[in-house]
Design an enzyme around this catalytic site. Structure first.
Site, PDB file in Angstrom:
ATOM      1  N   CYS A  15       0.811  -1.228   0.000  1.00 28.44           N
ATOM      2  CA  CYS A  15       0.000   0.000   0.000  1.00 28.44           C
ATOM      3  C   CYS A  15       0.841   1.273   0.000  1.00 28.44           C
ATOM      4  O   CYS A  15       0.641   2.165  -0.832  1.00 28.44           O
ATOM      5  CB  CYS A  15      -0.993  -0.006   1.159  1.00 28.44           C
ATOM      6  SG  CYS A  15      -0.250   0.009   2.816  1.00 28.44           S
ATOM      7  N   HIS A  53      -2.651   0.728   6.821  1.00 24.76           N
ATOM      8  CA  HIS A  53      -2.966   0.787   5.387  1.00 24.76           C
ATOM      9  C   HIS A  53      -3.121   2.237   4.953  1.00 24.76           C
ATOM     10  O   HIS A  53      -3.521   3.098   5.738  1.00 24.76           O
ATOM     11  CB  HIS A  53      -4.262   0.013   5.098  1.00 24.76           C
ATOM     12  CG  HIS A  53      -4.554  -0.138   3.639  1.00 24.76           C
ATOM     13  ND1 HIS A  53      -3.790  -0.901   2.798  1.00 24.76           N
ATOM     14  CD2 HIS A  53      -5.530   0.413   2.868  1.00 24.76           C
ATOM     15  CE1 HIS A  53      -4.284  -0.844   1.567  1.00 24.76           C
ATOM     16  NE2 HIS A  53      -5.346  -0.045   1.589  1.00 24.76           N
ATOM     17  N   ASP A  93      -5.853   1.992  -4.189  1.00 29.88           N
ATOM     18  CA  ASP A  93      -4.914   1.478  -3.205  1.00 29.88           C
ATOM     19  C   ASP A  93      -4.388   0.126  -3.658  1.00 29.88           C
ATOM     20  O   ASP A  93      -4.899  -0.486  -4.585  1.00 29.88           O
ATOM     21  CB  ASP A  93      -5.552   1.381  -1.821  1.00 29.88           C
ATOM     22  CG  ASP A  93      -6.682   0.356  -1.737  1.00 29.88           C
ATOM     23  OD1 ASP A  93      -7.377   0.134  -2.751  1.00 29.88           O
ATOM     24  OD2 ASP A  93      -6.888  -0.211  -0.656  1.00 29.88           O
TER      25      ASP A  93
END
Length: 164
Positions: free
Chosen positions: A69, A121, A133
């Site tokens: 990420c 994240h 993402d």
């Protein structure tokens, strides 16, 4: 002409030449800085992000064919507008300007986790409640507010211009 007259004329001329050179250099630097900031467009950031849709997720990967990420968000900013941001999601949150949910703009980063101190994240906001993402399904577009994500904050890595 005598040597002293030449010296008295030459000294102010050299001083003026030096001042002129300094002024031109300063103007050129300022113009370049303005050009760089105006080139920080959201369309450039989005173009690089979209180019990597479908790339696979690999923990610790920073691109260009595999990403985690934060490797994805770091890559997108570096390769679109030459903006360097920290490597991990927590470090990106800690090292960038915070924005409120009500002030979020396209290109801002959205952080997820247990709290602002345990971020796990990050994704890039693209408008209309969506983000791009990199997660277990690879680089995808998905809703920011999904049952499996807990939003803990937002940040603005760069001030972007918007073409639309």
């Amino acid at each position: 002409m005598s040597h002293s007259i030449i010296k008295s004329i030459l000294k102010p001329v050299l001083l003026l030449a030096a001042l002129f050179a300094f002024a031109v250099t300063s103007y050129t630097s300022a113009t370049s800085a303005n050009a760089d900031s105006s080139n920080q467009s959201y369309s450039k950031v989005l173009k690089v992000a979209k180019k990597h849709l479908g790339a696979s997720y690999v923990y610790g990967a920073v691109g260009p064919t595999h990403f985690d990420c934060s490797g994805f968000t770091k890559y997108v900013y570096k390769h679109s507008i030459k903006k360097s941001i920290p490597r991990t999601a927590q470090a990106q949150y800690n090292g960038t300007k915070k924005v409120s949910k009500s002030n979020i703009k396209k290109g801002d980063l959205v952080y997820f986790g247990g709290s602002k101190h345990s971020i796990s994240h990050v994704g890039m906001y693209i408008g209309n409640g969506k983000m791009i993402d990199s997660q277990n399904r690879g680089v995808i577009t998905e809703k920011v507010y999904s049952p499996w994500w807990h939003v803990v904050g937002f940040s603005r890595p760069a001030t972007l211009s918007y073409d639309d």
